[in-house]
Design a protein around this motif. Structure first.
Motif, short mmCIF file in Angstrom:
data_model
loop_
_atom_site.label_atom_id
_atom_site.label_comp_id
_atom_site.label_asym_id
_atom_site.label_seq_id
_atom_site.Cartn_x
_atom_site.Cartn_y
_atom_site.Cartn_z
N LEU A 34 2.43 -11.78 13.72
CA LEU A 34 1.23 -11.10 14.22
C LEU A 34 1.22 -9.63 13.85
O LEU A 34 0.63 -8.81 14.55
CB LEU A 34 1.12 -11.27 15.73
CG LEU A 34 0.89 -12.70 16.22
CD1 LEU A 34 0.83 -12.74 17.73
CD2 LEU A 34 -0.37 -13.28 15.62
N SER A 35 1.86 -9.29 12.74
CA SER A 35 1.85 -7.90 12.30
C SER A 35 0.49 -7.56 11.69
O SER A 35 -0.11 -8.35 10.97
CB SER A 35 2.96 -7.65 11.30
OG SER A 35 2.78 -8.47 10.16
N LEU A 36 -0.01 -6.39 12.00
CA LEU A 36 -1.30 -5.92 11.52
C LEU A 36 -1.04 -4.90 10.42
O LEU A 36 -0.46 -3.84 10.68
CB LEU A 36 -2.09 -5.31 12.67
CG LEU A 36 -3.54 -4.96 12.41
CD1 LEU A 36 -4.34 -6.20 12.00
CD2 LEU A 36 -4.16 -4.35 13.65
N ILE A 37 -1.44 -5.22 9.20
CA ILE A 37 -1.18 -4.37 8.05
C ILE A 37 -2.50 -4.09 7.34
O ILE A 37 -3.33 -4.99 7.15
CB ILE A 37 -0.20 -5.03 7.06
CG1 ILE A 37 1.12 -5.31 7.76
CG2 ILE A 37 0.00 -4.18 5.83
CD1 ILE A 37 2.08 -6.12 6.92
N CYS A 38 -2.71 -2.84 6.96
CA CYS A 38 -3.93 -2.46 6.27
C CYS A 38 -3.57 -1.63 5.03
O CYS A 38 -2.76 -0.70 5.13
CB CYS A 38 -4.84 -1.66 7.21
SG CYS A 38 -6.49 -1.45 6.56
N TYR A 39 -4.15 -1.96 3.89
CA TYR A 39 -3.93 -1.25 2.65
C TYR A 39 -5.22 -0.53 2.27
O TYR A 39 -6.31 -1.09 2.41
CB TYR A 39 -3.53 -2.21 1.53
CG TYR A 39 -2.26 -2.96 1.80
CD1 TYR A 39 -1.03 -2.38 1.58
CD2 TYR A 39 -2.30 -4.26 2.28
CE1 TYR A 39 0.15 -3.08 1.82
CE2 TYR A 39 -1.14 -4.96 2.53
CZ TYR A 39 0.08 -4.37 2.30
OH TYR A 39 1.23 -5.06 2.55
N THR A 40 -5.09 0.71 1.78
CA THR A 40 -6.27 1.46 1.36
C THR A 40 -6.03 2.02 -0.04
O THR A 40 -4.90 2.23 -0.46
CB THR A 40 -6.58 2.64 2.31
OG1 THR A 40 -5.50 3.56 2.25
CG2 THR A 40 -6.80 2.16 3.72
N ASP A 41 -7.13 2.27 -0.73
CA ASP A 41 -7.07 2.93 -2.03
C ASP A 41 -8.39 3.65 -2.26
O ASP A 41 -9.44 3.19 -1.80
CB ASP A 41 -6.81 1.91 -3.14
CG ASP A 41 -6.46 2.60 -4.46
OD1 ASP A 41 -5.98 3.75 -4.43
OD2 ASP A 41 -6.68 1.99 -5.52
N VAL A 42 -8.32 4.77 -2.94
CA VAL A 42 -9.51 5.57 -3.21
C VAL A 42 -9.49 5.99 -4.67
O VAL A 42 -8.45 6.35 -5.21
CB VAL A 42 -9.54 6.82 -2.29
CG1 VAL A 42 -10.72 7.70 -2.65
CG2 VAL A 42 -9.62 6.42 -0.85
N ASP A 43 -10.65 5.95 -5.29
CA ASP A 43 -10.83 6.45 -6.65
C ASP A 43 -11.62 7.75 -6.53
O ASP A 43 -12.82 7.73 -6.30
CB ASP A 43 -11.56 5.41 -7.49
CG ASP A 43 -11.57 5.77 -8.96
OD1 ASP A 43 -10.87 6.72 -9.35
OD2 ASP A 43 -12.29 5.10 -9.71
N TRP A 44 -10.95 8.88 -6.66
CA TRP A 44 -11.55 10.18 -6.41
C TRP A 44 -12.60 10.53 -7.46
O TRP A 44 -12.34 10.45 -8.66
CB TRP A 44 -10.47 11.25 -6.36
CG TRP A 44 -11.01 12.63 -6.14
CD1 TRP A 44 -11.84 13.04 -5.16
CD2 TRP A 44 -10.73 13.79 -6.93
NE1 TRP A 44 -12.11 14.38 -5.27
CE2 TRP A 44 -11.42 14.87 -6.35
CE3 TRP A 44 -9.96 14.03 -8.05
CZ2 TRP A 44 -11.37 16.16 -6.86
CZ3 TRP A 44 -9.91 15.31 -8.55
CH2 TRP A 44 -10.61 16.35 -7.96
#
Length: 96
Positions: A34-44
């Motif tokens: 039940l681990s909550l993991i979030c990945y983000t990425d941005v193209d500036w």
């Protein structure tokens, strides 16, 4: 009358897509993780017209994808750090 033809072509394209993906889907399997993991990425400053950044995130509950998004940011960031912070803030608000 011309827009009716355009809309009808769009409907036919959507139906053709749905027909070819009828056996695709999301498989959900029981898990004790039940681990909550979030990945983000941005193209500036990825858009050459208005220099706005594109940010995206995907959130998992264990091995299951529960949320994802990819959007153009609403403001122009002055640096890559600022655009990354905005993307992180969007992902954090989605988690909350």
């Amino acid at each position: 009358m011309h827009s009716l033809t355009t809309h009808w072509q769009a409907v036919k394209r959507i139906l053709h897509y749905l027909k070819s993906t009828i056996y695709h889907g999301i498989s959900l399997q029981p898990s004790t993780d039940l681990s909550l993991i979030c990945y983000t990425d941005v193209d500036w400053a990825s858009c050459p017209d208005d220099r706005k950044s594109t940010s995206g995130h995907c959130c998992f509950l264990g091995p299951i994808l529960i949320s994802w998004s990819c959007t153009k940011q609403k403001v122009v960031s002055r640096s890559s750090v600022e655009s990354e912070y905005r993307g992180l803030a969007n992902a954090a608000s989605e988690l909350i």
